[in-house]
Write a protein that holds these residues in place. Structure first.
Motif, PDB file in Angstrom:
ATOM      1  N   ILE A 135       0.881  -1.210   0.140  1.00 36.27           N
ATOM      2  CA  ILE A 135       0.016  -0.024  -0.044  1.00 36.27           C
ATOM      3  C   ILE A 135       1.048   1.402  -0.025  1.00 36.27           C
ATOM      4  CG2 ILE A 135      -1.511   1.358   1.561  1.00 36.27           C
ATOM      5  CD1 ILE A 135      -2.838  -1.258   2.019  1.00 36.27           C
ATOM      6  N   ARG A 136       1.987   1.269   0.715  1.00 39.46           N
ATOM      7  CA  ARG A 136       2.875   2.523   0.892  1.00 39.46           C
ATOM      8  C   ARG A 136       3.480   2.777  -0.398  1.00 39.46           C
ATOM      9  NH1 ARG A 136       6.620   1.996   4.982  1.00 39.46           N
ATOM     10  NH2 ARG A 136       6.130  -0.262   5.518  1.00 39.46           N
ATOM     11  N   GLN A 137       3.702   1.524  -1.303  1.00 36.87           N
ATOM     12  CA  GLN A 137       4.280   1.668  -2.502  1.00 36.87           C
ATOM     13  C   GLN A 137       3.268   2.503  -3.588  1.00 36.87           C
ATOM     14  OE1 GLN A 137       5.270  -1.963  -3.926  1.00 36.87           O
ATOM     15  NE2 GLN A 137       6.925  -2.167  -2.556  1.00 36.87           N
ATOM     16  N   ILE A 138       2.000   2.652  -3.100  1.00 40.90           N
ATOM     17  CA  ILE A 138       1.083   2.996  -4.100  1.00 40.90           C
ATOM     18  C   ILE A 138       0.701   4.450  -3.679  1.00 40.90           C
ATOM     19  CG2 ILE A 138      -1.342   2.783  -4.858  1.00 40.90           C
ATOM     20  CD1 ILE A 138      -0.801  -0.086  -4.751  1.00 40.90           C
ATOM     21  N   ILE A 139       0.340   4.896  -2.318  1.00 34.97           N
ATOM     22  CA  ILE A 139      -0.226   6.029  -1.748  1.00 34.97           C
ATOM     23  C   ILE A 139       0.858   6.745  -0.786  1.00 34.97           C
ATOM     24  CG2 ILE A 139      -2.466   5.377  -1.669  1.00 34.97           C
ATOM     25  CD1 ILE A 139      -2.329   5.121   1.275  1.00 34.97           C
ATOM     26  N   ASP A 140       0.923   8.024  -1.035  1.00 37.91           N
ATOM     27  CA  ASP A 140       1.696   8.794  -0.255  1.00 37.91           C
ATOM     28  C   ASP A 140       1.439   8.703   1.403  1.00 37.91           C
ATOM     29  OD1 ASP A 140       3.883  10.568   0.347  1.00 37.91           O
ATOM     30  OD2 ASP A 140       2.669  12.190  -0.095  1.00 37.91           O
ATOM     31  N   ALA A 141       2.384   8.349   2.069  1.00 34.07           N
ATOM     32  CA  ALA A 141       2.190   8.007   3.496  1.00 34.07           C
ATOM     33  C   ALA A 141       3.416   8.276   4.388  1.00 34.07           C
ATOM     34  CB  ALA A 141       1.862   6.766   3.973  1.00 34.07           C
ATOM     35  N   PRO A 142       3.872   9.558   4.196  1.00 31.58           N
ATOM     36  CA  PRO A 142       5.236   9.962   4.732  1.00 31.58           C
ATOM     37  C   PRO A 142       5.267   9.907   6.265  1.00 31.58           C
ATOM     38  CG  PRO A 142       4.175  11.951   3.941  1.00 31.58           C
ATOM     39  CD  PRO A 142       3.453  10.904   3.500  1.00 31.58           C
ATOM     40  N   HIS A 143       4.107  10.107   6.640  1.00 30.48           N
ATOM     41  CA  HIS A 143       3.992  10.130   8.333  1.00 30.48           C
ATOM     42  C   HIS A 143       3.520   8.880   8.904  1.00 30.48           C
ATOM     43  CE1 HIS A 143       5.014  14.451   7.785  1.00 30.48           C
ATOM     44  NE2 HIS A 143       3.981  14.539   7.228  1.00 30.48           N
ATOM     45  N   PHE A 144       4.001   7.608   8.262  1.00 31.77           N
ATOM     46  CA  PHE A 144       3.679   6.357   8.967  1.00 31.77           C
ATOM     47  C   PHE A 144       3.678   6.161  10.386  1.00 31.77           C
ATOM     48  CE2 PHE A 144       4.415   1.459   8.418  1.00 31.77           C
ATOM     49  CZ  PHE A 144       2.857   1.245   8.469  1.00 31.77           C
ATOM     50  N   LEU A 145       2.759   6.003  11.160  1.00 34.08           N
ATOM     51  CA  LEU A 145       2.785   6.028  12.531  1.00 34.08           C
ATOM     52  C   LEU A 145       3.477   4.622  13.022  1.00 34.08           C
ATOM     53  CD1 LEU A 145      -0.506   7.207  13.353  1.00 34.08           C
ATOM     54  CD2 LEU A 145       1.541   8.486  13.246  1.00 34.08           C
ATOM     55  N   LEU A 146       3.566   3.477  12.397  1.00 34.26           N
ATOM     56  CA  LEU A 146       4.093   2.136  13.167  1.00 34.26           C
ATOM     57  C   LEU A 146       5.663   2.271  13.202  1.00 34.26           C
ATOM     58  CD1 LEU A 146       2.002  -0.203  11.400  1.00 34.26           C
ATOM     59  CD2 LEU A 146       1.750   0.663  13.530  1.00 34.26           C
ATOM     60  N   ARG A 147       6.157   1.539  14.472  1.00 34.86           N
ATOM     61  CA  ARG A 147       7.584   1.923  14.585  1.00 34.86           C
ATOM     62  C   ARG A 147       8.181   0.347  14.458  1.00 34.86           C
ATOM     63  NH1 ARG A 147       8.358   6.671  17.462  1.00 34.86           N
ATOM     64  NH2 ARG A 147      10.530   6.288  17.207  1.00 34.86           N
ATOM     65  N   ASP A 148       9.323   0.484  14.434  1.00 33.61           N
ATOM     66  CA  ASP A 148      10.027  -1.134  14.305  1.00 33.61           C
ATOM     67  C   ASP A 148      10.202  -1.474  15.786  1.00 33.61           C
ATOM     68  OD1 ASP A 148      12.560  -0.129  15.349  1.00 33.61           O
ATOM     69  OD2 ASP A 148      13.636   0.246  13.413  1.00 33.61           O
ATOM     70  N   MET A 149      10.641  -2.869  15.911  1.00 37.70           N
ATOM     71  CA  MET A 149      10.787  -3.415  17.289  1.00 37.70           C
ATOM     72  C   MET A 149      11.740  -2.825  17.911  1.00 37.70           C
ATOM     73  SD  MET A 149      12.342  -7.382  16.735  1.00 37.70           S
ATOM     74  CE  MET A 149      13.929  -7.677  16.234  1.00 37.70           C
ATOM     75  N   HIS A 150      12.780  -2.339  17.425  1.00 38.46           N
ATOM     76  CA  HIS A 150      13.808  -1.826  18.458  1.00 38.46           C
ATOM     77  C   HIS A 150      13.518  -0.378  18.856  1.00 38.46           C
ATOM     78  CE1 HIS A 150      16.584  -4.912  16.713  1.00 38.46           C
ATOM     79  NE2 HIS A 150      16.542  -4.440  15.359  1.00 38.46           N
ATOM     80  N   ASP A 151      12.733   0.253  17.977  1.00 33.99           N
ATOM     81  CA  ASP A 151      12.432   1.671  18.759  1.00 33.99           C
ATOM     82  C   ASP A 151      11.160   1.260  19.979  1.00 33.99           C
ATOM     83  OD1 ASP A 151      13.735   3.053  17.165  1.00 33.99           O
ATOM     84  OD2 ASP A 151      11.952   3.405  15.586  1.00 33.99           O
ATOM     85  N   VAL A 152      10.327   0.375  19.726  1.00 31.98           N
ATOM     86  CA  VAL A 152       9.284  -0.160  20.734  1.00 31.98           C
ATOM     87  C   VAL A 152       9.951  -0.672  21.770  1.00 31.98           C
ATOM     88  CG1 VAL A 152       7.281  -1.581  21.455  1.00 31.98           C
ATOM     89  CG2 VAL A 152       7.600  -0.560  18.921  1.00 31.98           C
ATOM     90  N   ALA A 172      -7.887  11.181   3.252  1.00 28.45           N
ATOM     91  CA  ALA A 172      -8.425   9.862   2.799  1.00 28.45           C
ATOM     92  C   ALA A 172      -9.155   9.527   1.683  1.00 28.45           C
ATOM     93  CB  ALA A 172      -8.999   9.606   4.169  1.00 28.45           C
ATOM     94  N   ASP A 173      -9.971  10.345   1.434  1.00 25.34           N
ATOM     95  CA  ASP A 173     -10.893  10.086   0.111  1.00 25.34           C
ATOM     96  C   ASP A 173      -9.950   9.650  -1.140  1.00 25.34           C
ATOM     97  OD1 ASP A 173     -13.231  10.322   1.808  1.00 25.34           O
ATOM     98  OD2 ASP A 173     -13.606  12.145   1.132  1.00 25.34           O
ATOM     99  N   GLN A 174      -8.884  10.610  -1.376  1.00 28.64           N
ATOM    100  CA  GLN A 174      -8.108  10.634  -2.472  1.00 28.64           C
ATOM    101  C   GLN A 174      -7.352   9.223  -2.384  1.00 28.64           C
ATOM    102  OE1 GLN A 174      -5.652  14.086  -3.109  1.00 28.64           O
ATOM    103  NE2 GLN A 174      -4.646  12.922  -4.862  1.00 28.64           N
ATOM    104  N   ALA A 175      -6.668   8.828  -1.022  1.00 27.51           N
ATOM    105  CA  ALA A 175      -6.130   7.619  -0.850  1.00 27.51           C
ATOM    106  C   ALA A 175      -6.793   6.400  -1.238  1.00 27.51           C
ATOM    107  CB  ALA A 175      -5.493   7.766   0.516  1.00 27.51           C
ATOM    108  N   SER A 185      -2.913   3.958  10.869  1.00 25.18           N
ATOM    109  CA  SER A 185      -1.601   4.111  11.079  1.00 25.18           C
ATOM    110  C   SER A 185      -0.841   4.796  10.051  1.00 25.18           C
ATOM    111  CB  SER A 185      -0.859   2.799  11.571  1.00 25.18           C
ATOM    112  OG  SER A 185      -1.065   2.061  10.397  1.00 25.18           O
ATOM    113  N   LEU A 186      -1.413   4.786   8.502  1.00 27.74           N
ATOM    114  CA  LEU A 186      -0.975   5.141   7.369  1.00 27.74           C
ATOM    115  C   LEU A 186      -0.883   6.873   7.725  1.00 27.74           C
ATOM    116  CD1 LEU A 186      -2.660   3.038   5.037  1.00 27.74           C
ATOM    117  CD2 LEU A 186      -0.270   3.145   5.229  1.00 27.74           C
ATOM    118  N   ASN A 187      -1.950   7.489   8.329  1.00 29.36           N
ATOM    119  CA  ASN A 187      -1.940   8.780   8.563  1.00 29.36           C
ATOM    120  C   ASN A 187      -1.712   9.714   7.501  1.00 29.36           C
ATOM    121  OD1 ASN A 187      -1.694  11.061  10.405  1.00 29.36           O
ATOM    122  ND2 ASN A 187       0.407  10.965  10.636  1.00 29.36           N
ATOM    123  N   VAL A 188      -2.774   9.421   6.364  1.00 27.06           N
ATOM    124  CA  VAL A 188      -2.919   9.991   5.106  1.00 27.06           C
ATOM    125  C   VAL A 188      -3.429  11.323   5.091  1.00 27.06           C
ATOM    126  CG1 VAL A 188      -2.639   7.847   3.884  1.00 27.06           C
ATOM    127  CG2 VAL A 188      -4.877   8.800   4.447  1.00 27.06           C
TER     128      VAL A 188
END
Length: 257
Positions: free
Chosen positions: A144-161, A208-211, A202-205
């Motif tokens: 999905i993130r290859q198709i829509i613009d989601a520069p502020h993705f909210l999910l973190r990797d396991m090391h950050d968590v 939303a309608d356009q996405a 979490s995609l934080n677009v």
């Protein structure tokens, strides 16, 4: 895909429960953060039949659904009695030193402030209380993130968590990940699952309608039939916080010559 809205919660509740086999601690009071169709509560009640439960979720309808599930079958009716339910956001303060286990199955995705939520979980646990949780990781939804613009993705990797756990009330955090691949036959089911699980949030677009229109267009061209989701499994122990200028003294037996 299953048409059961809690299919992913059910799968992860079983996986997380299997990890409790090595835990010697027997909790007396368990806080459930997230009403996941009553799947986690059923697993924990079977493993810890004497435990009391309290349940928190920001969605009142999910609490109602979990309560309704407890009315089916004699065992569920017995073990599901008198479970206090609370509709509140993840940041709303939980009762202090209230439980010796906190269990959250895919509910952290609804938290606006991850560090504040982890601190809230810590203060709700008694000394050496146990935390078990599942969450979505930063490698989720690459298709999905290859198709829509989601520069502020909210999910973190396991090391950050894991670092957040250590700095917000826990010690000995252990994190690991797994990848799930979900197959879809129609766009409506994909759209529902993204919204229901909180992954869409979490995609934080920005629009939303356009996405959604962009994703629908990609679907019509044959994309998005399989979606990848990273799952984080985490557990940790509540950190003991001493008053200022106080320290733990440890005494070790003297070895005799």
């Amino acid at each position: 895909m299953s048409n059961q809205p809690y299919f992913l919660h059910h799968h992860l509740a079983e996986q997380a429960d299997s990890r409790l086999a090595i835990v010697r601690h027997t909790p007396k009071h368990i806080i459930l953060v997230g009403a996941d169709g009553d799947f986690s509560r059923q697993k924990l009640a079977a493993r810890y039949p004497q435990a009391k439960f309290s349940e928190y979720d920001p969605h009142p309808e999910r609490l109602q659904h979990a309560a309704a599930q407890r009315q089916h079958g004699l065992l569920h009716k017995i073990t599901g009695k008198h479970i206090a339910q609370h509709a509140q956001s993840p940041q709303d303060r939980l009762p202090e030193h209230h439980a010796d286990m906190l269990w959250s199955n895919l509910n952290l995705v609804w938290a606006d402030d991850l560090p504040a939520t982890l601190s809230n979980w810590s203060q709700a646990l008694q000394k050496d209380g146990l935390l078990f949780f599942t969450h979505f990781g930063a490698d989720s939804l690459p298709e999905i993130r290859q198709i829509i613009d989601a520069p502020h993705f909210l999910l973190r990797d396991m090391h950050d968590v894991g670092d957040m756990l250590f700095h917000h009330g826990f010690y000995d955090p252990i994190m690991d990940t797994a990848q799930l691949h979900l197959d879809y036959e129609n766009f409506a089911t994909l759209q529902h699952d993204l919204q229901f699980t909180g992954l869409w949030r979490s995609l934080n677009v920005a629009n939303a309608d356009q996405a959604w229109q962009t994703l629908r267009h990609a679907w019509d061209k044959g994309a998005l039939r399989q979606i990848s989701v990273e799952i984080l499994h985490g557990h940790a122990i509540k950190k003991t916080v001493l008053p200022e200028n106080e320290h733990v003294l440890q005494f070790y037996p003297r070895k005799m010559p």
